[in-house]
Design a protein around this motif. Structure first.
Motif, PDB file in Angstrom:
ATOM      1  N   GLY A 164     222.911  24.043  99.392  1.00  0.00           N
ATOM      2  CA  GLY A 164     222.146  23.734  98.477  1.00  0.00           C
ATOM      3  C   GLY A 164     220.925  24.872  98.001  1.00  0.00           C
ATOM      4  O   GLY A 164     220.318  25.426  98.961  1.00  0.00           O
ATOM      5  N   GLN A 165     220.998  25.136  96.709  1.00  0.00           N
ATOM      6  CA  GLN A 165     219.755  26.284  96.315  1.00  0.00           C
ATOM      7  C   GLN A 165     218.415  25.634  96.457  1.00  0.00           C
ATOM      8  O   GLN A 165     217.718  26.643  96.767  1.00  0.00           O
ATOM      9  CB  GLN A 165     220.411  26.755  94.743  1.00  0.00           C
ATOM     10  N   LYS A 166     218.406  24.342  96.564  1.00  0.00           N
ATOM     11  CA  LYS A 166     217.087  23.972  96.593  1.00  0.00           C
ATOM     12  C   LYS A 166     216.414  23.969  97.830  1.00  0.00           C
ATOM     13  O   LYS A 166     215.149  24.454  98.017  1.00  0.00           O
ATOM     14  CB  LYS A 166     216.761  22.401  96.013  1.00  0.00           C
ATOM     15  N   THR A 167     217.332  24.057  98.943  1.00  0.00           N
ATOM     16  CA  THR A 167     216.686  24.292 100.329  1.00  0.00           C
ATOM     17  C   THR A 167     216.219  25.734 100.334  1.00  0.00           C
ATOM     18  O   THR A 167     216.722  26.619 100.187  1.00  0.00           O
ATOM     19  CB  THR A 167     217.626  24.120 101.229  1.00  0.00           C
ATOM     20  N   GLY A 168     214.912  25.727 100.619  1.00  0.00           N
ATOM     21  CA  GLY A 168     214.114  26.793 101.038  1.00  0.00           C
ATOM     22  C   GLY A 168     213.584  27.593  99.793  1.00  0.00           C
ATOM     23  O   GLY A 168     213.256  29.013  99.825  1.00  0.00           O
ATOM     24  N   PHE A 169     213.801  26.938  98.425  1.00  0.00           N
ATOM     25  CA  PHE A 169     213.581  27.662  97.154  1.00  0.00           C
ATOM     26  C   PHE A 169     212.213  28.140  97.103  1.00  0.00           C
ATOM     27  O   PHE A 169     211.763  29.149  96.464  1.00  0.00           O
ATOM     28  CB  PHE A 169     214.240  27.017  95.948  1.00  0.00           C
ATOM     29  N   ALA A 170     211.383  27.372  97.622  1.00  0.00           N
ATOM     30  CA  ALA A 170     209.995  27.520  97.514  1.00  0.00           C
ATOM     31  C   ALA A 170     209.499  28.823  97.952  1.00  0.00           C
ATOM     32  O   ALA A 170     208.683  29.661  97.718  1.00  0.00           O
ATOM     33  CB  ALA A 170     209.211  26.463  98.300  1.00  0.00           C
ATOM     34  N   GLN A 171     210.487  29.498  98.918  1.00  0.00           N
ATOM     35  CA  GLN A 171     210.298  30.857  99.531  1.00  0.00           C
ATOM     36  C   GLN A 171     210.824  31.772  98.658  1.00  0.00           C
ATOM     37  O   GLN A 171     210.219  33.008  98.696  1.00  0.00           O
ATOM     38  CB  GLN A 171     210.692  31.154 101.008  1.00  0.00           C
ATOM     39  N   ARG A 172     211.571  31.501  97.684  1.00  0.00           N
ATOM     40  CA  ARG A 172     212.328  32.449  97.154  1.00  0.00           C
ATOM     41  C   ARG A 172     212.154  32.347  95.392  1.00  0.00           C
ATOM     42  O   ARG A 172     212.372  33.099  94.725  1.00  0.00           O
ATOM     43  CB  ARG A 172     213.903  32.221  97.242  1.00  0.00           C
ATOM     44  N   ILE A 173     211.126  31.367  95.084  1.00  0.00           N
ATOM     45  CA  ILE A 173     210.858  31.301  93.757  1.00  0.00           C
ATOM     46  C   ILE A 173     210.170  32.561  93.178  1.00  0.00           C
ATOM     47  O   ILE A 173     209.014  33.109  93.844  1.00  0.00           O
ATOM     48  CB  ILE A 173     210.343  30.253  93.319  1.00  0.00           C
ATOM     49  N   THR A 174     210.611  33.097  92.206  1.00  0.00           N
ATOM     50  CA  THR A 174     209.977  34.226  91.478  1.00  0.00           C
ATOM     51  C   THR A 174     210.266  34.440  89.871  1.00  0.00           C
ATOM     52  O   THR A 174     210.908  33.676  89.624  1.00  0.00           O
ATOM     53  CB  THR A 174     210.519  35.592  92.255  1.00  0.00           C
ATOM     54  N   VAL A 175     209.320  35.082  89.451  1.00  0.00           N
ATOM     55  CA  VAL A 175     209.406  35.345  88.011  1.00  0.00           C
ATOM     56  C   VAL A 175     210.535  36.189  87.655  1.00  0.00           C
ATOM     57  O   VAL A 175     210.756  37.077  88.194  1.00  0.00           O
ATOM     58  CB  VAL A 175     208.196  35.777  87.467  1.00  0.00           C
ATOM     59  N   ASN A 176     211.319  35.724  86.742  1.00  0.00           N
ATOM     60  CA  ASN A 176     212.321  36.650  86.026  1.00  0.00           C
ATOM     61  C   ASN A 176     211.868  37.981  85.977  1.00  0.00           C
ATOM     62  O   ASN A 176     211.020  38.139  85.132  1.00  0.00           O
ATOM     63  CB  ASN A 176     212.958  35.912  84.937  1.00  0.00           C
ATOM     64  N   LYS A 177     212.820  39.034  86.314  1.00  0.00           N
ATOM     65  CA  LYS A 177     212.477  40.399  86.168  1.00  0.00           C
ATOM     66  C   LYS A 177     212.497  40.767  84.702  1.00  0.00           C
ATOM     67  O   LYS A 177     211.628  41.552  84.169  1.00  0.00           O
ATOM     68  CB  LYS A 177     213.528  41.262  86.778  1.00  0.00           C
ATOM     69  N   ALA A 178     213.321  40.169  84.052  1.00  0.00           N
ATOM     70  CA  ALA A 178     213.359  40.305  82.446  1.00  0.00           C
ATOM     71  C   ALA A 178     212.203  39.992  81.789  1.00  0.00           C
ATOM     72  O   ALA A 178     211.748  40.755  80.869  1.00  0.00           O
ATOM     73  CB  ALA A 178     214.789  39.588  81.766  1.00  0.00           C
ATOM     74  N   VAL A 179     211.555  39.075  82.318  1.00  0.00           N
ATOM     75  CA  VAL A 179     210.307  38.581  81.548  1.00  0.00           C
ATOM     76  C   VAL A 179     209.315  39.390  81.935  1.00  0.00           C
ATOM     77  O   VAL A 179     208.192  39.823  81.308  1.00  0.00           O
ATOM     78  CB  VAL A 179     209.786  36.798  81.963  1.00  0.00           C
ATOM     79  N   LEU A 180     209.324  39.578  83.393  1.00  0.00           N
ATOM     80  CA  LEU A 180     207.899  40.824  83.863  1.00  0.00           C
ATOM     81  C   LEU A 180     208.147  41.999  83.248  1.00  0.00           C
ATOM     82  O   LEU A 180     207.148  42.812  82.858  1.00  0.00           O
ATOM     83  CB  LEU A 180     208.511  40.939  85.497  1.00  0.00           C
ATOM     84  N   ASP A 181     209.558  42.447  82.969  1.00  0.00           N
ATOM     85  CA  ASP A 181     209.672  43.917  82.155  1.00  0.00           C
ATOM     86  C   ASP A 181     209.067  43.891  80.663  1.00  0.00           C
ATOM     87  O   ASP A 181     208.742  44.515  79.761  1.00  0.00           O
ATOM     88  CB  ASP A 181     211.192  44.414  82.359  1.00  0.00           C
ATOM     89  N   ASP A 182     209.198  42.491  80.091  1.00  0.00           N
ATOM     90  CA  ASP A 182     209.031  42.157  78.750  1.00  0.00           C
ATOM     91  C   ASP A 182     208.325  40.809  78.521  1.00  0.00           C
ATOM     92  O   ASP A 182     209.047  39.917  78.155  1.00  0.00           O
ATOM     93  CB  ASP A 182     210.430  42.276  77.715  1.00  0.00           C
ATOM     94  N   PRO A 183     206.971  40.827  78.805  1.00  0.00           N
ATOM     95  CA  PRO A 183     206.246  39.464  78.659  1.00  0.00           C
ATOM     96  C   PRO A 183     206.333  38.863  77.276  1.00  0.00           C
ATOM     97  O   PRO A 183     206.299  37.713  77.294  1.00  0.00           O
ATOM     98  CB  PRO A 183     204.802  39.885  78.927  1.00  0.00           C
ATOM     99  N   GLY A 184     206.916  39.671  76.477  1.00  0.00           N
ATOM    100  CA  GLY A 184     206.966  39.114  74.988  1.00  0.00           C
ATOM    101  C   GLY A 184     207.776  38.093  74.881  1.00  0.00           C
ATOM    102  O   GLY A 184     208.155  37.272  73.702  1.00  0.00           O
TER     103      GLY A 184
END
Length: 614
Positions: free
Chosen positions: A470-490
């Protein structure tokens, strides 16, 4: 009475008084020594019928211990050790989560993020507003990461602490074995064992702090110690506790059990019934239940937050079989975007006025079927799995087979799912049909966006997939902001050539206005009454829940300590040395000794006089 009989009586009295003086002196000298029990020694009158003379026999030293008060104290001590150990970790969790209004708490950071989205909606083309919103999202995800990692670090700490407790219990049991061997030797030689019994009590007291045990002393005077379920820990010889800690204990990984190896080599596993109190019981409860539930709460928050911003929902529209009038009516919905494990189709219908719900969850691994009802948070729905990718025919077959008779199911080449039921009275009425899929790319039509992703493999879309545990298991450790959005906040304001407030407003509303059903495994809500609220509300609940747990743990520790204090005072008073009383007794014994000595002196003079007559 003859002079010989008088001499024998005086000598035995002198011997008893001498022994009593020694015991009383020792009582006074050790009055303030922790665990020292009041000792007494009494004499037994012995009458010789052949000589019509009497003497006194000096008995063994006895301890003044109330065994009922002792048992009550040890039982309360076990409960107190449990609550103290448990609260030690709960206080760490409470400090980590903080209070709702704390600047660094999850609710405050989420509020910062939604405020940043509000500002962005006001001026979507502002690069500053775009960057502030992305930074707020990053800070929120990092806070969830940090909290979850601390929870797992605490799990590893409890696992290591269990190993320490097991080592200490084994050392205590070995010491009990050694003491009992010494007691048997001394008893067989006719020597007093009261001082060894004091030492034994200290070891038994230390054992009850570690775990909940049954202590029994048989008619033979030997100890038998067992767990609450009857597993023998000591009977003539000590059993051995076995435990192997897991230094890499991770999310979803169960810790090893505690086992007891008997002298014969038989191995039995301690159950939860054996670990309801004592510090070891608290550590196991924390490792196996409390901390995993805390992790589940953070995973649920991270999962719902990610899905809420990226999930697209297609509502069903009225449909029929094309007849005039139609013989079957219902709803149809587009399922062409059902491409990810974790995507769902929800069907609601009435049968004879009773509402029912079926949820189809997409999976890519057929071995997961049939799915557990706990896959969804709704305890009232019926859960079925849909194996994808699937052709229209396969999708139609799977849904039709799951629903059984009473429904007319069809899926056309374009993925349009139609679920109909006969219009005849007293049959099924289709009332709802919804398809939910997760957007996995940022450049696509619609306002939803996979803002938060899974950091595994360099960043993959979060869809709530059930494969690999299950992807939800341990997701709190792995949640991160999408790199595409980090590169382009717009991207938070939409496509570059048509930026607007639409996406920012949708994201904010999904967090603060749209209500979701949260899994009861998080500890918030109950199985038959799951918590329903917004993402922001649940963020607050994660802190409130922890505060409630902390308050209950603090109260439990305070109450158990109070009970233990009362029990300890009562127990200690049952064996405590009263120095004033012992000093008075000492004076009386000195007088008795002097009296016996005068009798001996008088007898000596009479013998001298008798022997001088010639």
């Amino acid at each position: 009475m003859t002079l010989g009989a008088a001499l024998n009586a005086a000598m035995s009295g002198l011997s008893l008084t001498k022994a009593q003086l020694a015991v009383t002196s020792k009582n006074v000298a050790n009055a303030n020594v922790d665990g020292y029990t009041l000792k007494t020694i009494v004499g037994t009158e012995v009458h010789n019928t052949s000589t019509s003379s009497s003497s006194v026999l000096t008995n063994q030293v006895k301890r003044q211990v109330n065994t009922e008060l002792q048992s009550a104290y040890w039982e309360s001590l076990s409960d107190s050790a449990y609550s103290t150990q448990y609260n030690e970790y709960i206080k760490q969790l409470d400090q980590m989560f903080g209070k709702v209004g704390d600047p660094n708490s999850i609710p405050s950071l989420m509020n910062n993020f939604t405020n940043a989205l509000t500002s962005l909606a006001t001026d979507p083309s502002s690069q500053s507003a775009q960057e502030v919103a992305v930074n707020a999202a990053e800070e929120l995800s990092r806070s969830i990461n940090s909290s979850a990692e601390q929870v797992q670090e605490m799990r590893r700490d409890t696992d290591a602490a269990i190993a320490d407790d097991v080592d200490q219990v084994n050392a205590i049991l070995k010491e009990i074995e050694s003491l009992e061997d010494s007691i048997i030797v001394e008893r067989s030689a006719g020597r007093e064992t009261a001082h060894l019994q004091d030492q034994m009590d200290r070891q038994l007291e230390a054992l009850t702090e570690k775990m909940d045990v049954e202590i029994d002393q048989g008619n033979d005077g030997l100890l038998r110690i067992s767990t609450q379920s009857g597993i023998t820990l000591y009977n003539d010889r000590a059993s051995e506790l076995q435990f192997t800690p897991k230094p890499t204990l991770g999310v979803g990984v169960e810790g090893n059990p505690i086992e007891v190896k008997s002298r014969s080599g038989a191995v039995m596993e301690l159950s939860s019934h054996d670990l309801k109190s004592g510090s070891m019981g608290a550590l196991v409860e924390l490792r196996d239940n409390t901390l995993p539930e805390t992790q589940a709460r953070l995973d649920e928050l991270a999962s719902q937050m990610a899905l809420s911003l990226s999930q697209q929902t297609s509502e069903g529209v009225a449909a029929d079989d094309g007849g005039a009038p139609p013989a079957a009516t219902g709803l149809s919905v587009d399922t062409s975007n059902l491409n990810s494990s974790g995507d769902t189709i929800e069907l609601e219908f009435n049968v004879n006025g009773e509402s029912r719900k079926v949820t189809f969850v997409a999976v890519t691994d057929p071995s997961l079927l049939p799915l557990s009802p706990d896959v969804t948070a709704d305890s009232n729905d019926i859960v079925h799995g849909l194996v994808i990718p699937a052709t229209s025919a396969s999708l139609q077959s799977q849904i039709s087979s799951a629903l059984g008779g009473g429904f007319d199911v069809s899926v056309d080449a374009g993925g349009e799912l139609k679920v109909l039921a006969p219009t005849s009275p007293g049959t099924i009425e289709v009332t709802g049909l919804t398809a939910k899929n997760t957007r996995t790319v940022t450049a696509a039509d619609g306002s939803e966006i996979p803002l938060f992703v899974d950091s595994n493999d360099g960043g993959v879309p979060y869809t709530g997939a059930l494969e690999e545990g299950g992807q939800k298991t341990g997701f709190a450790q792995r949640i991160t902001v999408n790199k595409a959005v980090l590169d382009d906040p717009g991207l938070l304001a939409g496509e570059t050539d048509k930026q607007s407030s639409e996406r920012a407003n949708l994201l904010k509303d999904r967090l603060t206005k749209t209500e979701y059903t949260f899994s009861p495994s998080s500890g918030v809500g109950a199985k038959n009454a799951p918590y329903v609220g917004t993402i922001s509300d649940f963020g607050i609940e994660t802190v409130v829940k922890q505060s409630q747990i902390a308050s209950a743990a603090t109260s439990a520790e305070s109450n158990s300590k109070a009970v233990t204090s009362i029990a300890k005072n009562a127990y200690e008073n049952s064996y405590k040395v009263d120095v004033d009383e012992e000093l008075v007794k000492l004076t009386e014994l000195q007088n008795a000794y002097a009296a016996n000595a005068r009798v001996l002196s008088a007898i000596d003079e009479l013998y001298d006089t008798l022997f001088s007559i010639r």
